[in-house]
Design a protein around this motif. Structure first.
Motif, PDB file in Angstrom:
ATOM      1  N   ALA A  71     -57.440 -54.233 -43.315  1.00 35.70           N
ATOM      2  CA  ALA A  71     -57.939 -54.125 -44.686  1.00 35.70           C
ATOM      3  C   ALA A  71     -57.510 -55.316 -45.534  1.00 35.70           C
ATOM      4  O   ALA A  71     -58.262 -55.776 -46.407  1.00 35.70           O
ATOM      5  N   GLN A  72     -56.300 -55.817 -45.293  1.00 32.94           N
ATOM      6  CA  GLN A  72     -55.753 -56.911 -46.094  1.00 32.94           C
ATOM      7  C   GLN A  72     -55.965 -58.284 -45.463  1.00 32.94           C
ATOM      8  O   GLN A  72     -55.669 -59.302 -46.089  1.00 32.94           O
ATOM      9  N   ASN A  73     -56.454 -58.313 -44.224  1.00 33.12           N
ATOM     10  CA  ASN A  73     -56.573 -59.576 -43.479  1.00 33.12           C
ATOM     11  C   ASN A  73     -55.233 -60.303 -43.402  1.00 33.12           C
ATOM     12  O   ASN A  73     -55.141 -61.519 -43.656  1.00 33.12           O
ATOM     13  N   THR A  74     -54.190 -59.553 -43.090  1.00 31.83           N
ATOM     14  CA  THR A  74     -52.872 -60.153 -42.945  1.00 31.83           C
ATOM     15  C   THR A  74     -52.312 -59.861 -41.555  1.00 31.83           C
ATOM     16  O   THR A  74     -52.632 -58.837 -40.950  1.00 31.83           O
ATOM     17  N   VAL A  75     -51.495 -60.775 -41.086  1.00 34.02           N
ATOM     18  CA  VAL A  75     -50.783 -60.600 -39.826  1.00 34.02           C
ATOM     19  C   VAL A  75     -49.304 -60.808 -40.114  1.00 34.02           C
ATOM     20  O   VAL A  75     -48.921 -61.826 -40.700  1.00 34.02           O
ATOM     21  N   ASP A  76     -48.500 -59.854 -39.738  1.00 37.60           N
ATOM     22  CA  ASP A  76     -47.068 -59.903 -39.999  1.00 37.60           C
ATOM     23  C   ASP A  76     -46.290 -60.135 -38.713  1.00 37.60           C
ATOM     24  O   ASP A  76     -46.746 -59.777 -37.620  1.00 37.60           O
ATOM     25  N   LEU A  77     -45.108 -60.709 -38.879  1.00 41.00           N
ATOM     26  CA  LEU A  77     -44.182 -60.870 -37.771  1.00 41.00           C
ATOM     27  C   LEU A  77     -42.842 -60.286 -38.204  1.00 41.00           C
ATOM     28  O   LEU A  77     -42.158 -60.861 -39.055  1.00 41.00           O
ATOM     29  N   GLN A  78     -42.519 -59.129 -37.654  1.00 39.32           N
ATOM     30  CA  GLN A  78     -41.232 -58.505 -37.923  1.00 39.32           C
ATOM     31  C   GLN A  78     -40.229 -59.051 -36.931  1.00 39.32           C
ATOM     32  O   GLN A  78     -40.420 -58.912 -35.716  1.00 39.32           O
ATOM     33  N   MET A  79     -39.174 -59.654 -37.454  1.00 41.83           N
ATOM     34  CA  MET A  79     -38.172 -60.294 -36.597  1.00 41.83           C
ATOM     35  C   MET A  79     -36.840 -59.576 -36.769  1.00 41.83           C
ATOM     36  O   MET A  79     -36.271 -59.574 -37.862  1.00 41.83           O
ATOM     37  N   ASN A  80     -36.380 -58.968 -35.710  1.00 42.50           N
ATOM     38  CA  ASN A  80     -35.110 -58.254 -35.708  1.00 42.50           C
ATOM     39  C   ASN A  80     -34.124 -58.934 -34.765  1.00 42.50           C
ATOM     40  O   ASN A  80     -34.516 -59.747 -33.924  1.00 42.50           O
TER      41      ASN A  80
END
Length: 123
Positions: A71-80
């Motif tokens: 919906a937002q046209n976003t790609v996230d990278l969660q880095m732990n």
């Protein structure tokens, strides 16, 4: 396609950060690469918009998660569980081409690049 990356910063080893990449429109694949000082640009993770298939570099498997928001046209990278060796400028990339899985880690598979966001992990 315009890409805007955000979310970098300074974090201690073992901590977490979340990067986000906003795309002006969807392509076939989105990815994150990183480049440490004096080193080549390395693949981190990729995701296909359709179906959400993901692919990771061995060095980040189990610690990083790539995800998309249609919906937002976003790609996230969660880095732990970040390590000092994760320190780099992180770039998001977008590709039109329907490449095979093994080509998802090749920077030549991507047509558009964001400006980069710096991640610094202190020991």
């Amino acid at each position: 396609v315009q890409l805007q990356a955000s979310g970098g910063g300074l974090v201690q080893a073992g901590g977490s950060l979340r990067l986000s990449c906003a795309a002006s429109r969807r392509t076939f694949t989105m990815a994150w690469f990183r480049q440490a000082p004096g080193k080549e640009r390395d693949f981190v993770a990729a995701i296909r918009w359709s179906g959400g298939y993901t692919y990771y570099a061995d060095s980040v498997k189990g610690r990083f998660t790539i995800s998309r928001d249609n919906a937002q046209n976003t790609v996230d990278l969660q880095m732990n569980s970040l390590k000092p060796e994760d320190t780099a400028v992180y770039y998001c990339a977008a590709g039109h081409n329907r490449v095979i899985v093994t080509m998802l880690s090749d920077f030549n598979s991507y047509n558009y690049w964001g400006q980069g966001t710096l991640v610094t992990v202190s020991s």
